[in-house]
Scaffold this active site. Sequence first.
Site, PDB file in Angstrom:
ATOM      1  N   SER A 147       0.836  -1.205   0.000  1.00  0.00           N
ATOM      2  CA  SER A 147       0.000   0.000   0.000  1.00  0.00           C
ATOM      3  C   SER A 147       0.864   1.246   0.000  1.00  0.00           C
ATOM      4  CB  SER A 147      -0.897   0.003   1.250  1.00  0.00           C
ATOM      5  OG  SER A 147      -1.499   1.267   1.449  1.00  0.00           O
ATOM      6  N   TYR A 172      -2.143  -0.094  10.120  1.00  0.00           N
ATOM      7  CA  TYR A 172      -2.328  -0.665   8.785  1.00  0.00           C
ATOM      8  C   TYR A 172      -1.047  -0.541   7.971  1.00  0.00           C
ATOM      9  CZ  TYR A 172      -3.847  -1.045   3.934  1.00  0.00           C
ATOM     10  OH  TYR A 172      -3.950  -1.397   2.607  1.00  0.00           O
TER      11      TYR A 172
END
Length: 350
Positions: A147, A172
């Site tokens: 990501s 995350y």
Amino acid sequence: MSALIKNNKILQGTILITGVAGFIGSYLAERLFESITDIRIIGIDNMNDYYDVSLKEERLQSLITNKNFTFVRGSISDSHLVNSVFKEYTPNIVVNLAAQAGVRYSIINPNSYIEANLVGFVNILEACRHSYDNDKKGVEHLIYASSSSVYGSNRKVPYSTEDKVDNPVSLYAATKKSNELLAYSYSNLYGIPVTGLRFFTVYGPKGRPDMAYFSFTKKMIEREKIQIFNNGDMYRDFTYIDDIITGIVAIMQKKPDINSDGVAYKLYNIGNNKPESLMHFVEVLEQELKREGLIDDPVEKEFLPMQPGDVYQTYANIDDLIKDFNFKPTTTIEEGLQQFIKWYKQYYIK
């Protein structure tokens, strides 16, 4: 859009896609079936209720009728399940997209990120490792989702895969950085060819309802006030889903070259290479809703400070993507949001 199919032979075996009922996973499976005849896809998904399960079921509908598709319901955090899938179907390419997504949700429910993004990913790596046992051919290429969040609060732009990413600003992001480290170590130790993909703000029809553009749309139609963080002074490298899929399919066909450390490992950014201001994004969204006759009045906006875990800007350097695959995302915000609103109107407005 062209799938950039250049090496059909590589993609004619068995492909395992984890998170197949997810936004990117379902689109990837659809594209592969549309582009290649002799292909078998095994899809794993736990169908959790992080967001509306009926949307995940909708994504699966076009896949489950295909005789070359096998759906396995379960979590990659279940090592027994993962090992049994690898043993039964012996995939030659693995695309790991299963993960607990969302920056803000990681503050509320951290354990789900540890389970899916760390434990689950190690299970995939271990299964790939043991696919070579007893001199078997094993997994030829593992592709996994990272990501743009790993860049954290980096100020140098555009973000390059050569940049240091040691300062994640959310759990995350930390789990995705951990995925990259784990993948590299397994590639180094066991010779697994591995490619990591840093996705930049993926959007489009059938997307994730927890994303800002989705909630903006719902609130605008229901004439509710929308909340815009950092007073609208934020930039995102919004990347349309079709562009993301074209990039993945191209990358699936080329195992990474051996790097200077003797490891078959590569990282790519997949982004639009053109950050848009959040305010412009909202304006285009509002414009497309008016075009489709879903709103008439101006949208009420509430401006708020930056939220924990958010970053000011994302901006992808995609030089390697262009050099290695002659590919660059081309879908504009206007084109992408127009397609999203048309789908939203058809799916949600009864």
